[in-house]
Scaffold this active site. Structure first.
Site, PDB file in Angstrom:
ATOM      1  N   CYS A  13      20.234  23.849  17.813  1.00  0.00           N
ATOM      2  CA  CYS A  13      19.354  24.303  16.591  1.00  0.00           C
ATOM      3  C   CYS A  13      19.540  23.432  15.483  1.00  0.00           C
ATOM      4  O   CYS A  13      20.283  22.516  15.360  1.00  0.00           O
ATOM      5  CB  CYS A  13      20.002  25.746  16.234  1.00  0.00           C
ATOM      6  SG  CYS A  13      21.545  25.689  15.804  1.00  0.00           S
ATOM      7  N   CYS A  16      22.968  22.620  14.500  1.00  0.00           N
ATOM      8  CA  CYS A  16      23.755  21.444  15.422  1.00  0.00           C
ATOM      9  C   CYS A  16      23.282  20.037  14.783  1.00  0.00           C
ATOM     10  O   CYS A  16      24.392  19.357  14.576  1.00  0.00           O
ATOM     11  CB  CYS A  16      23.219  21.548  16.819  1.00  0.00           C
ATOM     12  SG  CYS A  16      23.381  22.989  17.787  1.00  0.00           S
ATOM     13  N   ASP A 442      -9.232  -1.697  -3.985  1.00  0.00           N
ATOM     14  CA  ASP A 442      -9.431  -2.968  -4.064  1.00  0.00           C
ATOM     15  C   ASP A 442     -11.088  -2.966  -3.600  1.00  0.00           C
ATOM     16  O   ASP A 442     -11.568  -2.298  -2.966  1.00  0.00           O
ATOM     17  CB  ASP A 442      -8.672  -3.827  -3.066  1.00  0.00           C
ATOM     18  CG  ASP A 442      -8.996  -5.251  -2.828  1.00  0.00           C
ATOM     19  OD1 ASP A 442      -9.334  -5.829  -3.919  1.00  0.00           O
ATOM     20  OD2 ASP A 442      -9.355  -5.847  -1.863  1.00  0.00           O
ATOM     21  N   ASP A 652      -3.106  -7.593  -3.031  1.00  0.00           N
ATOM     22  CA  ASP A 652      -2.935  -6.222  -3.132  1.00  0.00           C
ATOM     23  C   ASP A 652      -1.484  -5.905  -3.045  1.00  0.00           C
ATOM     24  O   ASP A 652      -1.228  -4.462  -3.027  1.00  0.00           O
ATOM     25  CB  ASP A 652      -3.865  -5.518  -2.013  1.00  0.00           C
ATOM     26  CG  ASP A 652      -5.469  -5.726  -2.278  1.00  0.00           C
ATOM     27  OD1 ASP A 652      -5.706  -5.907  -3.622  1.00  0.00           O
ATOM     28  OD2 ASP A 652      -6.106  -5.957  -1.432  1.00  0.00           O
TER      29      ASP A 652
END
Length: 763
Positions: A13, A16, A442, A652
């Site tokens: 779980c 844990c 771009d 870019d």
């Protein structure tokens, strides 16, 4: 900084994972530790001096086991785990069903067969065998966690079944006269365990489904390859293929690894790469991707990438990393989970205390509910009611649902993206994308194809057709290395035109080119140069202006006949960086989804505005250098809301990094891809639309899962505390809440991301 991956066993779980993370973080030299419940792996970043044994020891001290992770660990719960879950569930029900059958006469007729003492002893023995033989791992895990002061879901179950079982011992003592008679919940302990393990089994299967994307990607790789060595075909395991080997790929076979076609022609199914099922043509010189499927032709392919360097291996790594990363929305759930189990233990203790301290008031609530809740029995004693309510609180509380709500949906979403050509580098990128309201694009290579292409052919005068004009121009330009000339020659090649030899070729810098084709002098160039040579352009002035106004480069083609009657115009050819076929549709779709596009380019404003008009973008920022793009991103961010940047070039990269989420095209540069959080493998903009839809669908599912996980606990725990929920119903509801969260995440597979378009060649 050293990064290690550990396989953690014994986690069940979210509590844990919190316990393991705390244990690892407390090791000296560890900078960060992140644990993923679904893949059962921990990622630890530490100094070089931190020994692996110390990390494994810390996990062991917390009540779990650890070992170095291997590649196969990325696919989550394996079949052995699912099989073991099914075996334990079956054994638990093998004991629970007889107990239920034995309890029916007592439940409906008030008779304990064959006698109260033997009944209590028999149920106690069956429950004891079930708890020891089947529930041992759960109980031991829960007790270890309690001893290490890191209680987990197993701790709650262990306490619930232990208290239930202990009541059976007290009931036997009562029948023997050693103590006051009391009610027995021993049978309940075996049933709680059976329901709990049933939920675990269903949960394990559902977790496996969440990991299917990684498994399917790995399985799509070729297992063997056929190589050409010394003129002889040799079949070898895929691990034996080396860079430079020539692979023989017959029709219908998988291409063993990434490579480049040496000879042959075929259509290749590249759906693995792009999500597009329509095959694409591949011929000599073209790049191909390993694990894609050859169509009808025989190909010889030279291997360029093998092993961990292949495209498929990179996709698996990216998808796995995105699936296991933690997103900001999970932070709140993690904080709640960290204190959840201790809080439930406190609530259970307070519940028991309140029932003992105020039996009449609590009893009145139960007696009122007994009129319409058939499982509420007002006749049992106050102590039995107190134990009943405390057990219900322990077994109904569910940190699992909270812990699974986010990572399960994220795992499914990232997996869908990986199979559809949408690679999210992190879960954070996926979350941010669904919040984006502004997108900067771009131009070159992003909205356009990134190379000059012929867009218009206008024949006049002696040129009888577009083909004739193009054939003459391409014949002349075959001697040119200029991009415009290459575009004209490429268009002629696409149309299957045979070019003629050219002689006396000469380039006039900044003006054009000339040469002799089929015995006639031919010129191709600018308006000013053609006018200076005596060409009459009056018939095409308006058409020339129109094409130039669309930001296209216009080339006039003229020739001087064999009779030397002067230079006459043959027509116009317009060249431009063509807008991608899906760009306008993609921009329209993004607008419909509430996103505001902006074009950011270093190109001239006239060209930028012409492209923007074609695709439907209103806001244009032109003539900007890379640092200027960075400033534009910052201004958009200051305007409010997260900003995405879409690009493909080295220039870019700064803007991609500065944006809240950078989106690179898979056809772009490696620098851009490394700077971005999302990669659109196909290079087409419809992938951006699908990525936004996937992100929004994933996080809508996460929010829905978190709501129901919180709602379930907030609503159910008080009902259990006042004695309105039978512990069996409580345990069943707890199991169903976790199952609901996981199956809800898997329903993401039904979400439509929109149509794919035919993808561009990789080469």
């Amino acid at each position: 900084m050293l990064r290690r991956e550990l396989k953690i066993e014994g986690m069940h779980c979210a509590s844990c994972t919190q316990a393991v993370e705390r244990a690892l973080s407390e090791v000296e030299g560890v900078h960060s530790a992140s644990v993923d419940l679904l893949s059962e792996r921990a990622t630890v970043e530490s100094g070089d001096g931190t020994a692996l044994d110390r990390l494994i020891g810390a996990v062991s001290a917390a009540g779990f086991t650890a070992r170095p992770a291997v590649a196969d660990d990325s696919v989550g719960p394996d079949e052995r785990y699912v099989h073991e879950s099914a075996r334990r569930m079956s054994m638990a029900w093998a004991f629970a069903v007889p107990i239920i059958g034995w309890m029916i006469p007592e439940m409906f007729f008030g008779r304990m067969w064959p006698s109260p003492l033997l009944f209590h002893i028999g149920v106690l023995v069956l429950a004891a065998i079930s708890l020891v033989a089947v529930g041992g791992p759960t109980i031991r895990s829960g007790v270890r966690a309690l001893l290490h002061r890191s209680p987990t879901m197993d701790s709650l179950i262990a306490l619930g079944v232990t208290v239930s079982f202990s009541s059976g011992i007290l009931a036997v003592f009562g029948e023997l006269g050693w103590s006051a008679r009391s009610f027995s919940y021993a049978g309940l302990s075996a049933m709680i365990l059976a329901i709990h393990l049933t939920g675990r089994w269903i949960e394990a299967r559902a977790k496996g489904r969440a990991s299917e994307a990684i498994r399917r990607l790995i399985e799509r790789g070729a297992k063997r390859g056929r190589l050409l060595r010394d003129g002889v075909e040799v079949e070898v395991p895929i691990d034996a293929v080396a860079v430079g080997d020539v692979m023989i790929v017959r029709p219908g076979e998988k291409i063993p690894t990434d490579g480049r076609v040496v000879s042959g022609e075929s259509h290749v199914d590249e759906s693995l790469v792009t999500g597009e099922s329509l095959p694409v043509r591949r011929t000599a010189g073209d790049a191909v991707v390993g694990a894609t499927v050859n169509g009808e032709g025989l190909l010889r392919v030279e291997a360029t990438n093998v092993g961990e360097a292949t495209f498929l291996a990179q996709v698996v790594r990216l998808v796995d990393a995105a699936q296991r990363s933690k997103v900001p929305i999970q932070a709140f759930a993690d904080r709640v989970t960290r204190i959840f189990v201790p809080t439930i233990l406190l609530i259970a203790a307070v519940t028991l205390g309140v029932w003992v301290a105020f039996p009449n008031a609590m009893g009145a609530v139960v007696e009122w509910a007994g009129a319409f809740l058939p499982w509420v029995d007002p006749e049992i004693g106050m102590l039995a009611r107190a134990v009943y309510a405390a057990i219900a609180v322990l077994v109904i509380a569910c940190p699992c649902a909270l812990g699974l709500a986010t990572p399960t949906a994220l795992r499914v979403g990232a997996g869908i993206g990986g199979e559809s050509g949408l690679l999210f580098r992190t879960g954070d990128a996926m979350q941010t994308l669904h919040e984006v309201r502004r997108v900067a694009f771009d131009k070159t290579g992003t909205l356009t194809v990134g190379r000059p292409d012929v867009t218009d052919i206008v024949p006049v005068g002696a040129a009888e057709s577009e083909h004739e004009l193009l054939r003459i121009a391409a014949s002349l330009e075959s001697g040119s290395e200029h991009p415009i000339g290459r575009a004209i020659v490429r268009e002629a090649d696409v149309r299957g035109l045979d070019v003629l030899p050219v002689s006396a070729f000469a380039a006039r810098t900044g003006k054009g080119v000339e040469g002799v084709v089929d015995g006639a002098r031919v010129l191709a160039g600018t308006r000013e140069w053609l006018v200076s040579t005596g060409v009459d352009l009056s018939a095409v002035e308006r058409e020339w202006d129109r094409l130039a106004g669309e930001a296209k480069t216009v080339v006039g083609v003229a020739h001087e006949g064999v009779a030397h009657e002067g230079v006459t115009l043959l027509g116009l050819i317009a060249i431009a960086d063509r807008v991608k076929d899906d760009a306008a549709e993609a921009i329209a779709s993004l607008r419909a989804m509430g996103l505001e596009p902006t074009l950011v380019t270093g190109d001239h404003r006239a060209t930028a505005e012409a492209i923007a008009r074609q695709v439907g973008i209103d806001r244009v920022v032109a003539d900007v250098r890379p640092e200027g793009k960075l400033d534009v991103i910052r201004r958009l961010q200051e305007a409010g809301g997260p900003v995405a940047m879409v690009g493909d070039g080295i220039n870019d990269a700064p803007a991609l990094k500065a944006a809240d989420v950078g989106i690179a095209l898979g056809t772009g540069t490696d620098v851009a891809i490394e700077a971005a959080g999302v990669t659109l493998v196909s290079g087409e903009l419809d992938g951006l639309v699908r990525a936004v839809r996937l992100s929004r669908a994933t996080f809508a599912r996460i929010r829905r899962n978190l709501f129901w996980a919180f709602f379930y606990n907030v609503f159910a725990i008080p009902l259990a505390a006042i004695g309105w929920l039978h512990p069996l119903i409580a345990e069943a509801a707890m199991a169903l809440s976790s199952i609901h969260v996981v199956t809800s995440a898997n329903r993401l597979r039904r979400v439509g991301l929109g149509p794919h378009r035919r993808d561009r060649p990789l080469s």
